[in-house]
Design an enzyme around this catalytic site. Structure first.
Site, short mmCIF file in Angstrom:
data_model
loop_
_atom_site.label_atom_id
_atom_site.label_comp_id
_atom_site.label_asym_id
_atom_site.label_seq_id
_atom_site.Cartn_x
_atom_site.Cartn_y
_atom_site.Cartn_z
N CYS A 135 -6.15 2.25 13.15
CA CYS A 135 -5.83 1.19 13.73
C CYS A 135 -6.47 0.93 15.36
CB CYS A 135 -5.32 0.01 13.00
SG CYS A 135 -5.13 -0.08 11.85
N CYS A 145 -1.43 -9.09 12.22
CA CYS A 145 -0.43 -8.13 11.68
C CYS A 145 0.54 -8.61 11.13
CB CYS A 145 -0.27 -7.47 12.48
SG CYS A 145 1.24 -7.04 13.85
N CYS A 178 -1.51 1.85 15.68
CA CYS A 178 -1.70 3.05 14.81
C CYS A 178 -2.60 3.82 14.86
CB CYS A 178 -0.91 2.41 12.94
SG CYS A 178 0.43 2.05 13.02
N CYS A 220 -0.12 -3.07 4.40
CA CYS A 220 -0.39 -2.50 5.12
C CYS A 220 0.79 -2.38 6.22
CB CYS A 220 -1.59 -1.38 5.81
SG CYS A 220 -1.24 0.50 5.93
N CYS A 221 0.23 -3.31 7.09
CA CYS A 221 1.68 -3.39 8.29
C CYS A 221 2.80 -4.25 7.71
CB CYS A 221 0.71 -5.07 9.12
SG CYS A 221 -0.53 -4.51 10.21
FE1 SF4 Z 1 -1.31 0.49 8.17
FE2 SF4 Z 1 -3.24 -0.52 10.86
FE3 SF4 Z 1 -0.84 -2.21 10.63
FE4 SF4 Z 1 -0.40 0.39 10.85
S1 SF4 Z 1 -1.46 -1.20 12.63
S2 SF4 Z 1 0.69 -0.74 9.81
S3 SF4 Z 1 -1.89 1.45 9.92
S4 SF4 Z 1 -2.77 -1.95 9.24
#
Ligand code: SF4
Length: 259
Positions: free
Chosen positions: A207, A232, A204, A121-122
């Site tokens: 998170c 991340c 985010c 996701c990151c």
């Molecule tokens: Fe995705 Fe969470 Fe990373 Fe944002 S912080 S990009 S929502 S995993």
């Protein structure tokens, strides 16, 4: 109690640090004319840098990552900063198709299912947009400070990436948390309302959570993961920074209470 009440404090050498920071930014703006960008996370440190850029009319573009999962308060701050300074903050967003496909395949909260999914996701919401943000730039400015963590204890004011040919500037490297908030208080710099609600590190929305007094400043980030897994992909050696797409950490306690 606001973040300013908690953290702002005049410290010896503050005026000199501000002057040195301005010199570094002005020199870089001249050297990299038209090819330098502040990659702002909209965190407290980055708001200081944006204020310096605007206050001194430096030719440094400003851009941020809108991951599509940011808090409303963070989005509101971006708009407020544009109004306050009369400068555009360019938003870099994930590829819509890739983000949609990820959510449809793995779910809205897939990042909590596994470290691999969280990193995926990151990658699509932060890493890929950041690579676009940096395209065509020979230098970029971050709000990293040495005091933020052991890993940042050696952060230089300037570092060159031989692979990309790009220079990363960390002009607040020697600032303290008290300096940052003293500057914000002194100049009335806008900042994320979540800082006043014990969100020391703002990423985010899914998170990030508030932390309790005494908790580690990163405790509210990916709190369901083991500490050792909290990477991340932006926080790696090279041109990327963990703080893009999420605000730099500030302690929930004044510095003298955290040592
Ligand atoms: Fe995705 Fe969470 Fe990373 Fe944002 S912080 S990009 S929502 S995993």
């Amino acid at each position: 109690m606001s973040a300013i009440d908690l953290y702002a404090r005049a410290t010896p050498g503050f005026d000199e640090r501000v002057a040195d920071t301005l010199d570094r930014l002005a020199d870089a703006a001249a050297l990299h004319a038209g090819r330098i960008v502040q990659a702002t996370s909209l965190g407290a440190e980055d708001m200081v840098i944006t204020d310096l850029i605007a206050r001194h009319d430096l030719r440094i573009a400003i851009a941020t990552l809108d991951t599509g999962r940011l808090h409303a308060e963070t989005l509101a701050l971006a708009d407020a900063a544009e109004r306050r300074y009369g400068l555009p903050i360019e938003r870099f967003r994930p590829e819509a198709t890739a983000a949609l496909h990820f959510v449809r395949t793995h779910g809205e909260l897939a990042m909590r299912d596994s470290v691999a999914l969280r990193k995926a996701c990151c990658a699509l919401r932060k890493l890929e947009p950041l690579s676009r943000l940096l395209q065509g730039r020979s230098a970029w400015v971050t709000g990293l400070r040495r005091e933020q963590s052991d890993a940042r204890a050696e952060v230089p004011f300037e570092e060159h990436d031989a692979d990309t040919g790009r220079t990363k500037l960390n002009p607040l490297a020697d600032w303290s948390q008290a300096d940052v908030w003293h500057y914000i208080a002194h100049h009335g710099v806008p900042y994320n309302a979540l800082h006043d609600r014990f969100f020391p590190s703002i990423g985010c929305e899914p998170c990030t959570r508030a932390v309790a007094l005494g908790e580690d400043i990163r405790a509210g980030r990916w709190w369901w993961e083991q500490q050792s897994a909290k990477e991340c992909g932006l926080h790696v050696a090279g041109p990327l920074s963990d703080e893009i797409g999420g605000a730099p950490a500030v302690s929930p306690l004044p510095e003298h209470q955290t040592r």
